[in-house]
Write an enzyme that holds these catalytic residues in place. Structure first.
Site, PDB file in Angstrom:
ATOM      1  N   ASP A  92     -12.023  30.904-112.737  1.00 13.33           N
ATOM      2  CA  ASP A  92     -12.731  31.182-113.992  1.00 13.33           C
ATOM      3  C   ASP A  92     -13.601  30.008-114.448  1.00 13.33           C
ATOM      4  OD1 ASP A  92     -11.536  33.638-113.964  1.00 13.33           O
ATOM      5  OD2 ASP A  92      -9.978  33.137-115.417  1.00 13.33           O
TER       6      ASP A  92
ATOM      7  N   ARG B 193     -16.569  38.405-125.293  1.00 17.07           N
ATOM      8  CA  ARG B 193     -15.236  38.890-124.926  1.00 17.07           C
ATOM      9  C   ARG B 193     -14.242  37.740-124.843  1.00 17.07           C
ATOM     10  NH1 ARG B 193     -13.876  44.311-123.343  1.00 17.07           N
ATOM     11  NH2 ARG B 193     -15.702  45.451-124.023  1.00 17.07           N
TER      12      ARG B 193
ATOM     13  N   ARG C 233      -9.525  44.941-118.727  1.00 15.78           N
ATOM     14  CA  ARG C 233      -8.613  44.832-117.588  1.00 15.78           C
ATOM     15  C   ARG C 233      -7.174  44.598-118.052  1.00 15.78           C
ATOM     16  NH1 ARG C 233      -8.256  45.239-112.347  1.00 15.78           N
ATOM     17  NH2 ARG C 233      -6.834  43.849-111.265  1.00 15.78           N
TER      18      ARG C 233
ATOM     19  N   LYS D  25      -7.326  33.103-124.213  1.00 15.88           N
ATOM     20  CA  LYS D  25      -7.596  34.544-124.068  1.00 15.88           C
ATOM     21  C   LYS D  25      -6.569  35.222-123.171  1.00 15.88           C
ATOM     22  CE  LYS D  25     -10.801  36.317-120.952  1.00 15.88           C
ATOM     23  NZ  LYS D  25     -10.305  37.439-120.168  1.00 15.88           N
ATOM     24  N   ASN D  26      -6.351  34.654-121.988  1.00 14.34           N
ATOM     25  CA  ASN D  26      -5.528  35.390-121.028  1.00 14.34           C
ATOM     26  C   ASN D  26      -4.041  35.327-121.349  1.00 14.34           C
ATOM     27  OD1 ASN D  26      -7.762  36.367-119.759  1.00 14.34           O
ATOM     28  ND2 ASN D  26      -7.766  34.849-118.115  1.00 14.34           N
TER      29      ASN D  26
ATOM     30  N   CYS E 281     -14.185  42.823-115.094  1.00 12.76           N
ATOM     31  CA  CYS E 281     -15.387  42.245-114.500  1.00 12.76           C
ATOM     32  C   CYS E 281     -15.428  42.614-113.026  1.00 12.76           C
ATOM     33  CB  CYS E 281     -15.359  40.723-114.635  1.00 12.76           C
ATOM     34  SG  CYS E 281     -15.585  40.151-116.320  1.00 12.76           S
TER      35      CYS E 281
ATOM     36  N   ILE F  62     -10.319  33.386-104.485  1.00 16.74           N
ATOM     37  CA  ILE F  62      -9.521  34.359-105.232  1.00 16.74           C
ATOM     38  C   ILE F  62     -10.159  35.755-105.157  1.00 16.74           C
ATOM     39  CG2 ILE F  62      -8.480  34.922-107.487  1.00 16.74           C
ATOM     40  CD1 ILE F  62      -7.461  32.246-106.356  1.00 16.74           C
TER      41      ILE F  62
ATOM     42  N   ARG G  15     -10.287  45.031-107.191  1.00 14.60           N
ATOM     43  CA  ARG G  15      -9.222  44.325-107.929  1.00 14.60           C
ATOM     44  C   ARG G  15      -8.016  45.260-108.013  1.00 14.60           C
ATOM     45  NH1 ARG G  15     -11.720  41.504-113.180  1.00 14.60           N
ATOM     46  NH2 ARG G  15      -9.761  40.342-113.104  1.00 14.60           N
ATOM     47  N   PRO G  16      -7.264  45.358-106.905  1.00 10.28           N
ATOM     48  CA  PRO G  16      -6.149  46.306-106.871  1.00 10.28           C
ATOM     49  C   PRO G  16      -5.014  45.887-107.804  1.00 10.28           C
ATOM     50  CG  PRO G  16      -6.157  44.934-104.889  1.00 10.28           C
ATOM     51  CD  PRO G  16      -7.371  44.555-105.684  1.00 10.28           C
ATOM     52  N   ILE G  17      -4.084  46.831-108.052  1.00  4.79           N
ATOM     53  CA  ILE G  17      -2.884  46.478-108.835  1.00  4.79           C
ATOM     54  C   ILE G  17      -1.622  46.804-108.027  1.00  4.79           C
ATOM     55  CG2 ILE G  17      -3.964  46.644-111.116  1.00  4.79           C
ATOM     56  CD1 ILE G  17      -2.471  49.357-111.411  1.00  4.79           C
ATOM     57  N   ASP G  18      -1.774  46.761-106.700  1.00  4.30           N
ATOM     58  CA  ASP G  18      -0.629  47.110-105.841  1.00  4.30           C
ATOM     59  C   ASP G  18       0.566  46.175-106.066  1.00  4.30           C
ATOM     60  OD1 ASP G  18      -2.612  45.309-104.608  1.00  4.30           O
ATOM     61  OD2 ASP G  18      -1.126  45.132-103.003  1.00  4.30           O
ATOM     62  N   GLN G  19       0.318  44.920-106.428  1.00  3.72           N
ATOM     63  CA  GLN G  19       1.443  43.984-106.617  1.00  3.72           C
ATOM     64  C   GLN G  19       2.185  44.262-107.928  1.00  3.72           C
ATOM     65  OE1 GLN G  19       2.361  41.889-104.018  1.00  3.72           O
ATOM     66  NE2 GLN G  19       0.765  43.185-103.136  1.00  3.72           N
TER      67      GLN G  19
HETATM   68  N1  EPU Z   1      -4.555  41.090-106.383  1.00  2.00           N
HETATM   69  C1  EPU Z   1      -4.107  42.042-105.492  1.00  2.00           C
HETATM   70  N2  EPU Z   1      -3.200  42.965-105.924  1.00  2.00           N
HETATM   71  C2  EPU Z   1      -2.724  42.964-107.200  1.00  2.00           C
HETATM   72  C3  EPU Z   1      -3.184  41.991-108.101  1.00  2.00           C
HETATM   73  C4  EPU Z   1      -4.108  41.067-107.671  1.00  2.00           C
HETATM   74  O1  EPU Z   1      -4.509  42.054-104.334  1.00  2.00           O
HETATM   75  O2  EPU Z   1      -1.891  43.827-107.519  1.00  2.00           O
HETATM   76  C5  EPU Z   1      -5.517  40.094-105.938  1.00  2.00           C
HETATM   77  C6  EPU Z   1      -6.828  40.204-106.712  1.00  2.00           C
HETATM   78  O3  EPU Z   1      -7.682  41.157-106.147  1.00  2.00           O
HETATM   79  C7  EPU Z   1      -7.360  38.801-106.604  1.00  2.00           C
HETATM   80  C8  EPU Z   1      -6.077  37.941-106.643  1.00  2.00           C
HETATM   81  O4  EPU Z   1      -5.018  38.815-106.276  1.00  2.00           O
HETATM   82  O5  EPU Z   1      -7.983  38.627-105.361  1.00  2.00           O
HETATM   83  C9  EPU Z   1      -5.743  37.318-107.970  1.00  2.00           C
HETATM   84  O6  EPU Z   1      -5.773  38.292-108.988  1.00  2.00           O
HETATM   85  P1  EPU Z   1      -4.914  38.188-110.322  1.00  2.00           P
HETATM   86  O7  EPU Z   1      -3.999  39.345-110.358  1.00  2.00           O
HETATM   87  O8  EPU Z   1      -4.335  36.825-110.407  1.00  2.00           O
HETATM   88  O9  EPU Z   1      -6.022  38.373-111.409  1.00  2.00           O
HETATM   89  P2  EPU Z   1      -5.955  39.239-112.705  1.00  2.00           P
HETATM   90  O10 EPU Z   1      -4.577  39.193-113.272  1.00  2.00           O
HETATM   91  O11 EPU Z   1      -6.573  40.560-112.484  1.00  2.00           O
HETATM   92  C10 EPU Z   1      -6.421  37.268-114.325  1.00  2.00           C
HETATM   93  C11 EPU Z   1      -7.441  36.951-115.378  1.00  2.00           C
HETATM   94  C12 EPU Z   1      -8.771  36.641-114.735  1.00  2.00           C
HETATM   95  C13 EPU Z   1      -8.604  35.507-113.741  1.00  2.00           C
HETATM   96  C14 EPU Z   1      -7.480  35.815-112.742  1.00  2.00           C
HETATM   97  C15 EPU Z   1      -7.186  34.646-111.804  1.00  2.00           C
HETATM   98  C16 EPU Z   1      -6.678  38.327-117.207  1.00  2.00           C
HETATM   99  C17 EPU Z   1      -6.906  39.501-118.080  1.00  2.00           C
HETATM  100  N3  EPU Z   1      -7.581  38.108-116.262  1.00  2.00           N
HETATM  101  O12 EPU Z   1      -6.914  38.421-113.649  1.00  2.00           O
HETATM  102  O13 EPU Z   1      -9.578  36.195-115.807  1.00  2.00           O
HETATM  103  O14 EPU Z   1      -9.808  35.333-113.022  1.00  2.00           O
HETATM  104  O15 EPU Z   1      -6.274  36.151-113.450  1.00  2.00           O
HETATM  105  O16 EPU Z   1      -6.809  33.535-112.529  1.00  2.00           O
HETATM  106  O17 EPU Z   1      -5.730  37.582-117.388  1.00  2.00           O
HETATM  107  C18 EPU Z   1     -11.579  35.703-116.915  1.00  2.00           C
HETATM  108  O18 EPU Z   1     -10.882  35.294-117.858  1.00  2.00           O
HETATM  109  O19 EPU Z   1     -12.811  35.543-116.854  1.00  2.00           O
HETATM  110  C19 EPU Z   1     -10.932  36.420-115.825  1.00  2.00           C
HETATM  111  C20 EPU Z   1     -11.598  37.154-114.946  1.00  2.00           C
END
Ligand code: EPU
Length: 431
Positions: free
Chosen positions: A308, A400, A93, A22-23, A117, A330, A122-126
């Site tokens: 996950d 999903r 997301r 999926k991811n 979820c 995480i 769940r910020p996107i600052d990075q």
């Molecule tokens: N984070 C930040 N800033 C950012 C991005 C992330 O602080 O700009 C923090 C997040 O808040 C979190 C950590 O970094 O604490 C890791 O987040 P990550 O960005 O790795 O997660 P994501 O990309 O939003 C994806 C998967 C999730 C999975 C995570 C961790 C997708 C669509 N989602 O989320 O999948 O839990 O990586 O492996 O790829 C799931 O499949 O059930 C699911 C939630």
């Protein structure tokens, strides 16, 4: 609203075939916007998140043909510089990948802030830090991310991520693929789907090296051509069936997996007393009547234990002898499902980011709800292991991310049925 009804208490026996990841799929599909030609993508999981992304791409003008349930041809040559529909984007997301893809393709993007979820903030600052490093200017305006390449275009650049982020790593890779110069991502995520994304882009003509390590180098290229690509098997779907076999007992061959991706999950299940045997592209999990043993888990970025898989392993721990702990590192909150497991007779105490699980002899079926995708998967495992009838409400969450869950479980001898409730179908967001 969708319900799953499970008559539990029976061991699982047979073979289950794992679908595409999926991811990986939800990142690769938006990345096809960069390609000037037709991409034929195989092993695409037929799940609602993927269908939603295809709907978004279709609304933008992509030409999409489904050649078989899991093979898609997609050509984005005629995609317009239009914004993707907010209503659709906010439901998933992974729509944040449209920022990197549109920025790379058109030099600008405007995308509604994504949903997802609810595991706390769940910020996107990075992601933003990375786009700025490669030469984009970013503004957040009324719930939208607006990105625009600076006067010099996307130049590429160096970014050191403050947190290891799957989404930011992939989004920067997508944004930097067609940049004028070279990009280095330091402290990059190393998940299997990061490598899959790099392999996909490289198959279309990108120049990306280092994916799977914490330093990824992207040398910008002038364009990508079409081609064929097959998505890797889903590590978490495979882990979910492995945990189900350990919790309910039986003998399950999980096929179409990359056993290396499963190492931490296999090791944890072995530590807990399940017999785990690896083959070239399959893993067998066996447990007879002997109870599982207690264990501790700390969720970590790959190659650590995946967040996950946290709810699914919690079900195994609920049925293990002794006291187990799970430390979530995480997300701020991902223990909402524990209250549901406790309703089934589990004994779990949650203290912010730690769950303390005292094993019980038996779980008992009752009505529970799926708080999110993986929590829903955990409810299914609990229902399979429990005695009596378990009703899982809001099971649309599960759909999903799990292709054909009901028929795959039928193949393992489970008694489970899906009921579509007549009223109040709500839209859910996941990932
Ligand atoms: N984070 C930040 N800033 C950012 C991005 C992330 O602080 O700009 C923090 C997040 O808040 C979190 C950590 O970094 O604490 C890791 O987040 P990550 O960005 O790795 O997660 P994501 O990309 O939003 C994806 C998967 C999730 C999975 C995570 C961790 C997708 C669509 N989602 O989320 O999948 O839990 O990586 O492996 O790829 C799931 O499949 O059930 C699911 C939630």
């Amino acid at each position: 609203m969708t319900q799953y009804v499970i008559e539990g208490g029976k061991p699982l026996n047979g073979t289950v075939t794992i679908s595409g990841a999926k991811n990986a799929a939800v990142a690769i599909l938006p990345a096809t916007l960069l390609v000037n030609g037709t991409c034929r993508i195989e092993n695409v999981p037929n799940i609602s998140d993927v269908r939603l992304l295809l709907e978004i791409l279709d609304s933008m003008g992509a030409e999409i043909r489904r050649l078989s349930p899991n093979t898609i041809e997609i050509c984005c040559r005629n995609v317009r510089e239009s914004e993707a529909s907010d209503a659709l984007v906010r439901r998933i997301r992974a729509s944040y990948y449209l920022i990197g893809a549109q920025l790379g393709r058109f030099g600008h993007a405007k995308v509604a802030l994504p949903g997802g979820c609810n595991f706390g903030p769940r910020p996107i600052d990075q992601h933003i830090k990375g786009f700025e490093a490669i030469g984009a200017e970013i503004e957040l305006q009324n719930g939208y991310v607006c990105a625009r390449a600076g006067e010099a275009g996307l130049t590429g650049g160096r970014v050191n991520l403050d947190v290891v982020s799957v989404g930011a790593t992939m989004n920067i890779m997508i944004g930097a693929t067609l940049a004028g110069g070279t990009t280095i991502i330091e402290n990059a995520a190393k998940e299997p789907h990061i490598v899959d994304m790099a392999n996909f882009l490289n198959a279309m003509g990108a120049k990306i090296s280092g994916a799977g390590t914490d330093v990824i180098k992207i040398r910008g290229v002038k364009g990508l051509r079409g081609g064929s690509y097959s998505i890797i098997p889903d590590q978490i779907e495979a882990g979910t069936y492995m945990a189900a076999a350990a919790a309910a007992g039986g003998n399950v061959l999980v096929q179409n997996v990359i056993p290396k991706h499963m190492d931490t999950i296999s090791a944890k299940l072995r530590e807990m007393g399940a017999k785990v045997t690896e083959y070239d592209d399959a893993i067998r999990v066996e447990r007879d009547g002997t109870p599982l043993r207690r264990a501790n888990v700390k969720t970590l970025p790959y190659p650590g234990f995946p967040t996950d898989m946290q709810p699914q392993i919690a079900v195994c721990m609920s049925l293990a002898s002794g006291v187990s702990t799970i430390r979530e590192s995480i997300y701020d909150t991902r223990f909402g499902y524990c209250a549901e497991l406790n309703r089934m007779g589990a004994s779990i105490k949650v203290d912010t980011k730690i769950a303390i699980i005292t094993g019980v002899d038996q779980l008992h079926g009752c009505t529970v709800h799926a708080c999110d995708l993986r929590a829903g998967a955990a409810m299914v495992i609990a229902g399979l292991a429990a005695d009596g009838t378990t009703v899982i409400e809001e099971a649309e969450y599960i759909e999903r991310g799990y292709e054909a869950l009901i028929s795959k479980l039928h193949g393992l001898g489970a008694t489970i049925k899906r009921i579509e409730m007549p009223r109040g179908a709500k839209s859910r967001s996941a990932g």
